[in-house]
Design a protein around this motif. Structure first.
Motif, PDB file in Angstrom:
ATOM      1  N   ASP A  83     -41.918 -35.374 -28.748  1.00  0.00           N
ATOM      2  CA  ASP A  83     -42.226 -34.748 -30.035  1.00  0.00           C
ATOM      3  C   ASP A  83     -42.001 -35.749 -31.157  1.00  0.00           C
ATOM      4  OD1 ASP A  83     -42.458 -33.178 -32.296  1.00  0.00           O
ATOM      5  OD2 ASP A  83     -41.433 -31.452 -31.411  1.00  0.00           O
ATOM      6  N   ILE A  84     -43.065 -36.459 -31.519  1.00  0.00           N
ATOM      7  CA  ILE A  84     -42.970 -37.510 -32.528  1.00  0.00           C
ATOM      8  C   ILE A  84     -42.496 -36.953 -33.863  1.00  0.00           C
ATOM      9  CG2 ILE A  84     -44.316 -39.163 -33.888  1.00  0.00           C
ATOM     10  CD1 ILE A  84     -46.108 -39.523 -31.418  1.00  0.00           C
ATOM     11  N   GLU A  85     -43.081 -35.857 -34.296  1.00  0.00           N
ATOM     12  CA  GLU A  85     -42.748 -35.319 -35.619  1.00  0.00           C
ATOM     13  C   GLU A  85     -41.311 -34.820 -35.680  1.00  0.00           C
ATOM     14  OE1 GLU A  85     -44.507 -35.806 -38.260  1.00  0.00           O
ATOM     15  OE2 GLU A  85     -45.919 -36.851 -36.952  1.00  0.00           O
ATOM     16  N   ALA A  86     -40.779 -34.341 -34.566  1.00  0.00           N
ATOM     17  CA  ALA A  86     -39.378 -33.914 -34.552  1.00  0.00           C
ATOM     18  C   ALA A  86     -38.442 -35.105 -34.730  1.00  0.00           C
ATOM     19  CB  ALA A  86     -39.063 -33.186 -33.256  1.00  0.00           C
ATOM     20  N   VAL A  87     -38.785 -36.241 -34.120  1.00  0.00           N
ATOM     21  CA  VAL A  87     -37.981 -37.453 -34.319  1.00  0.00           C
ATOM     22  C   VAL A  87     -38.073 -37.915 -35.765  1.00  0.00           C
ATOM     23  CG1 VAL A  87     -37.673 -39.861 -33.681  1.00  0.00           C
ATOM     24  CG2 VAL A  87     -38.209 -38.186 -31.916  1.00  0.00           C
ATOM     25  N   VAL A  88     -39.307 -37.977 -36.283  1.00  0.00           N
ATOM     26  CA  VAL A  88     -39.509 -38.445 -37.659  1.00  0.00           C
ATOM     27  C   VAL A  88     -38.764 -37.557 -38.649  1.00  0.00           C
ATOM     28  CG1 VAL A  88     -41.231 -38.791 -39.480  1.00  0.00           C
ATOM     29  CG2 VAL A  88     -41.693 -39.583 -37.137  1.00  0.00           C
ATOM     30  N   ALA A  89     -38.730 -36.272 -38.394  1.00  0.00           N
ATOM     31  CA  ALA A  89     -38.058 -35.338 -39.308  1.00  0.00           C
ATOM     32  C   ALA A  89     -36.558 -35.591 -39.381  1.00  0.00           C
ATOM     33  CB  ALA A  89     -38.320 -33.902 -38.873  1.00  0.00           C
ATOM     34  N   MET A  90     -36.007 -36.250 -38.372  1.00  0.00           N
ATOM     35  CA  MET A  90     -34.572 -36.533 -38.367  1.00  0.00           C
ATOM     36  C   MET A  90     -34.236 -37.846 -39.072  1.00  0.00           C
ATOM     37  SD  MET A  90     -33.333 -35.381 -34.533  1.00  0.00           S
ATOM     38  CE  MET A  90     -31.616 -35.611 -34.999  1.00  0.00           C
ATOM     39  N   LEU A  91     -35.244 -38.596 -39.494  1.00  0.00           N
ATOM     40  CA  LEU A  91     -35.024 -39.905 -40.088  1.00  0.00           C
ATOM     41  C   LEU A  91     -34.858 -39.815 -41.596  1.00  0.00           C
ATOM     42  CD1 LEU A  91     -37.831 -41.889 -38.216  1.00  0.00           C
ATOM     43  CD2 LEU A  91     -35.447 -41.624 -37.513  1.00  0.00           C
ATOM     44  N   THR A  92     -34.080 -40.739 -42.159  1.00  0.00           N
ATOM     45  CA  THR A  92     -34.074 -40.908 -43.609  1.00  0.00           C
ATOM     46  C   THR A  92     -35.401 -41.541 -44.023  1.00  0.00           C
ATOM     47  OG1 THR A  92     -33.086 -43.117 -43.452  1.00  0.00           O
ATOM     48  CG2 THR A  92     -31.570 -41.236 -43.654  1.00  0.00           C
ATOM     49  N   ASP A  93     -35.736 -41.444 -45.297  1.00  0.00           N
ATOM     50  CA  ASP A  93     -37.022 -41.965 -45.775  1.00  0.00           C
ATOM     51  C   ASP A  93     -37.154 -43.470 -45.544  1.00  0.00           C
ATOM     52  OD1 ASP A  93     -37.690 -39.421 -46.594  1.00  0.00           O
ATOM     53  OD2 ASP A  93     -37.107 -39.738 -48.684  1.00  0.00           O
ATOM     54  N   ASP A  94     -36.034 -44.186 -45.617  1.00  0.00           N
ATOM     55  CA  ASP A  94     -36.066 -45.644 -45.467  1.00  0.00           C
ATOM     56  C   ASP A  94     -35.498 -46.091 -44.123  1.00  0.00           C
ATOM     57  OD1 ASP A  94     -33.489 -44.906 -45.964  1.00  0.00           O
ATOM     58  OD2 ASP A  94     -33.091 -46.453 -47.466  1.00  0.00           O
ATOM     59  N   ALA A  95     -35.593 -45.240 -43.129  1.00  0.00           N
ATOM     60  CA  ALA A  95     -35.033 -45.557 -41.811  1.00  0.00           C
ATOM     61  C   ALA A  95     -35.666 -46.820 -41.233  1.00  0.00           C
ATOM     62  CB  ALA A  95     -35.252 -44.385 -40.858  1.00  0.00           C
ATOM     63  N   ARG A  96     -34.898 -47.490 -40.363  1.00  0.00           N
ATOM     64  CA  ARG A  96     -35.374 -48.709 -39.716  1.00  0.00           C
ATOM     65  C   ARG A  96     -35.191 -48.582 -38.204  1.00  0.00           C
ATOM     66  NH1 ARG A  96     -32.415 -53.543 -42.920  1.00  0.00           N
ATOM     67  NH2 ARG A  96     -30.596 -52.471 -42.022  1.00  0.00           N
ATOM     68  N   TYR A  97     -36.083 -49.230 -37.468  1.00  0.00           N
ATOM     69  CA  TYR A  97     -36.053 -49.185 -36.003  1.00  0.00           C
ATOM     70  C   TYR A  97     -36.314 -50.596 -35.477  1.00  0.00           C
ATOM     71  CZ  TYR A  97     -36.505 -46.799 -31.474  1.00  0.00           C
ATOM     72  OH  TYR A  97     -36.289 -46.348 -30.202  1.00  0.00           O
ATOM     73  N   SER A  98     -35.379 -51.115 -34.706  1.00  0.00           N
ATOM     74  CA  SER A  98     -35.538 -52.461 -34.157  1.00  0.00           C
ATOM     75  C   SER A  98     -35.158 -52.479 -32.691  1.00  0.00           C
ATOM     76  CB  SER A  98     -34.684 -53.473 -34.934  1.00  0.00           C
ATOM     77  OG  SER A  98     -33.310 -53.139 -34.862  1.00  0.00           O
ATOM     78  N   MET A  99     -35.589 -53.529 -31.989  1.00  0.00           N
ATOM     79  CA  MET A  99     -35.396 -53.605 -30.532  1.00  0.00           C
ATOM     80  C   MET A  99     -35.085 -55.035 -30.095  1.00  0.00           C
ATOM     81  SD  MET A  99     -38.673 -51.247 -29.501  1.00  0.00           S
ATOM     82  CE  MET A  99     -39.665 -52.104 -30.739  1.00  0.00           C
ATOM     83  N   PRO A 100     -33.911 -55.565 -30.475  1.00  0.00           N
ATOM     84  CA  PRO A 100     -33.593 -56.912 -30.017  1.00  0.00           C
ATOM     85  C   PRO A 100     -33.576 -56.988 -28.489  1.00  0.00           C
ATOM     86  CG  PRO A 100     -31.632 -55.762 -30.852  1.00  0.00           C
ATOM     87  CD  PRO A 100     -32.815 -54.918 -31.202  1.00  0.00           C
ATOM     88  N   PRO A 101     -34.148 -58.043 -27.897  1.00  0.00           N
ATOM     89  CA  PRO A 101     -34.501 -59.319 -28.503  1.00  0.00           C
ATOM     90  C   PRO A 101     -35.910 -59.420 -29.085  1.00  0.00           C
ATOM     91  CG  PRO A 101     -34.755 -59.468 -26.142  1.00  0.00           C
ATOM     92  CD  PRO A 101     -34.234 -58.089 -26.416  1.00  0.00           C
ATOM     93  N   LEU A 102     -36.677 -58.344 -29.162  1.00  0.00           N
ATOM     94  CA  LEU A 102     -37.965 -58.397 -29.844  1.00  0.00           C
ATOM     95  C   LEU A 102     -37.719 -58.582 -31.336  1.00  0.00           C
ATOM     96  CD1 LEU A 102     -39.902 -55.506 -28.041  1.00  0.00           C
ATOM     97  CD2 LEU A 102     -39.745 -57.925 -27.416  1.00  0.00           C
ATOM     98  N   THR A 103     -38.546 -59.392 -31.987  1.00  0.00           N
ATOM     99  CA  THR A 103     -38.320 -59.664 -33.405  1.00  0.00           C
ATOM    100  C   THR A 103     -38.972 -58.638 -34.320  1.00  0.00           C
ATOM    101  OG1 THR A 103     -40.237 -61.147 -33.456  1.00  0.00           O
ATOM    102  CG2 THR A 103     -38.089 -62.143 -33.010  1.00  0.00           C
ATOM    103  N   ALA A 104     -39.988 -57.934 -33.832  1.00  0.00           N
ATOM    104  CA  ALA A 104     -40.670 -56.939 -34.668  1.00  0.00           C
ATOM    105  C   ALA A 104     -39.752 -55.747 -34.928  1.00  0.00           C
ATOM    106  CB  ALA A 104     -41.950 -56.474 -33.982  1.00  0.00           C
ATOM    107  N   TRP A 105     -39.844 -55.167 -36.136  1.00  0.00           N
ATOM    108  CA  TRP A 105     -39.098 -53.950 -36.431  1.00  0.00           C
ATOM    109  C   TRP A 105     -39.919 -53.100 -37.386  1.00  0.00           C
ATOM    110  CZ3 TRP A 105     -37.121 -53.297 -41.520  1.00  0.00           C
ATOM    111  CH2 TRP A 105     -37.104 -54.444 -42.321  1.00  0.00           C
ATOM    112  N   TYR A 106     -39.540 -51.829 -37.495  1.00  0.00           N
ATOM    113  CA  TYR A 106     -40.350 -50.840 -38.219  1.00  0.00           C
ATOM    114  C   TYR A 106     -39.491 -50.147 -39.264  1.00  0.00           C
ATOM    115  CZ  TYR A 106     -43.013 -51.777 -34.018  1.00  0.00           C
ATOM    116  OH  TYR A 106     -43.675 -52.425 -32.998  1.00  0.00           O
ATOM    117  N   GLU A 107     -40.146 -49.770 -40.361  1.00  0.00           N
ATOM    118  CA  GLU A 107     -39.403 -49.174 -41.466  1.00  0.00           C
ATOM    119  C   GLU A 107     -40.181 -47.994 -42.044  1.00  0.00           C
ATOM    120  OE1 GLU A 107     -36.904 -50.656 -45.384  1.00  0.00           O
ATOM    121  OE2 GLU A 107     -38.627 -51.833 -44.717  1.00  0.00           O
TER     122      GLU A 107
END
Length: 336
Positions: free
Chosen positions: A232-256
């Protein structure tokens, strides 16, 4: 071998025996401090593995030079002196540890990055013996935001801040431990605090987290895991702050932000079956995440997701893809 030591053996007695070559006495002497030294080295280095190496070398050096140790009061400052100076040497050789969010969203490190590592909560069991006030200080110091912020300090600033503000050594003691002056210690501490003030969450956010009960934290964890497992993508998104960040080291890309993370979630969840097992890392909510492997008929370890909360919302997720699951009490795979 039983050397006849009892719980009433004093530090002085153990020290005399250890200086005479009794390895068991030395183990009894330094054993209660080993996990404390490990946490200190982790905060200095940002790596569980480097911390283990630093502690091992500290104890070897302490054993080899024990006959020259003269203070009968406490061996603790001497061990911290050896450990801290070993960490200072490692920092000089290896540089600082990173999180992907230290980089630009599209950027990449100019050289191969060394990534910050998560810290298993079970290694903090020794804090139960501290006063409530001291325990809070230590547990806050291992939170991921604080550990990441430490990486922005010089090696000396890092050492001074930890020795003074976390471990409670006096300025004169720190100056002696680091072979410097009280003035230099006070100056480094002032600069370190100024840097951290600009990097750490506001005091109001900290107070909000402190006010959350364990029941509330468990409910946040339950909802987050359930949303992922249901795809449930929208349920996850609803739990995030507006400026939430998501990263996955050792990958360098991250999402905000909601849009960026929603795009990532659409790819991560599409056609995939996930299982989440709760654990704790850096004193914070975390999950062992498992992805279904159709060929093997099991869920296999995918990463350790550490959640940074702002109230009951998720401000950041750091998914450590290379985390060693057994260190966090997690199995390598789950049956279907």
């Amino acid at each position: 071998m039983n050397h006849g030591w009892t719980d009433r053996s004093t530090t002085a007695e153990l020290l005399v025996a250890a200086q005479a070559g009794d390895g068991d006495a030395f183990g009894r002497l330094v054993g209660p401090l080993r996990d404390q030294l490990h946490a200190h080295c982790y905060l200095m280095l940002g790596s569980v593995h480097d911390a283990e190496d630093a502690v091992q070398e500290t104890l070897v050096r302490a054993w080899n030079s024990l006959e020259r140790f003269e203070d009968r009061g406490s061996i603790r400052p001497w061990l911290y002196r050896i450990a801290t100076n070993r960490c200072l040497t490692l920092i000089e050789r290896r540089g600082r540890r990173e999180l992907p969010t230290d980089l630009s969203p599209e950027g990449a490190p100019s050289v191969e990055a060394m990534w910050l590592e998560p810290y298993p909560d079970h290694r903090l069991s020794w804090t139960a013996e501290l006063s409530p006030e001291a325990r809070v200080v230590v547990l806050e110091s291992v939170e991921l935001a604080f550990v990441a912020s430490l990486q922005h300090l010089s090696a000396l600033q890092r050492a001074v801040l930890l020795l003074r503000d976390v471990l409670g050594f006096a300025a004169r003691e720190v100056a002696d431990l680091l072979d410097t002056t009280v003035a230099a210690v006070n100056s480094a501490l002032q600069r370190a605090r100024k840097v951290l003030d600009g990097l750490l969450p506001a005091a109001t956010q900290r107070a909000t987290l402190d006010a959350m009960g364990e029941t509330t934290r468990r409910e946040v964890a339950r909802r987050y895991a359930a949303a992922w497992e249901a795809g449930d993508i929208e349920a996850v998104v609803a739990m995030l702050t507006d400026d939430a960040r998501y990263s996955m080291p050792p990958l360098t890309a991250w999402y905000e932000g909601h849009d960026g993370i929603r795009t990532f979630l659409a790819e991560a969840m599409s056609g995939r079956r996930w299982r989440f097992l709760p654990t704790r890392a850096n004193g914070q909510l975390a999950f062992g995440t498992y992805l279904w492997d159709e060929d093997r008929g099991v869920h296999v370890a995918a990463g350790l997701d550490l959640l940074v909360l702002n109230g009951t919302r998720v401000a950041e997720v750091v998914a450590f893809l290379d985390a060693e699951f057994p260190a966090f009490g997690l199995p390598a795979e789950l049956p279907g």
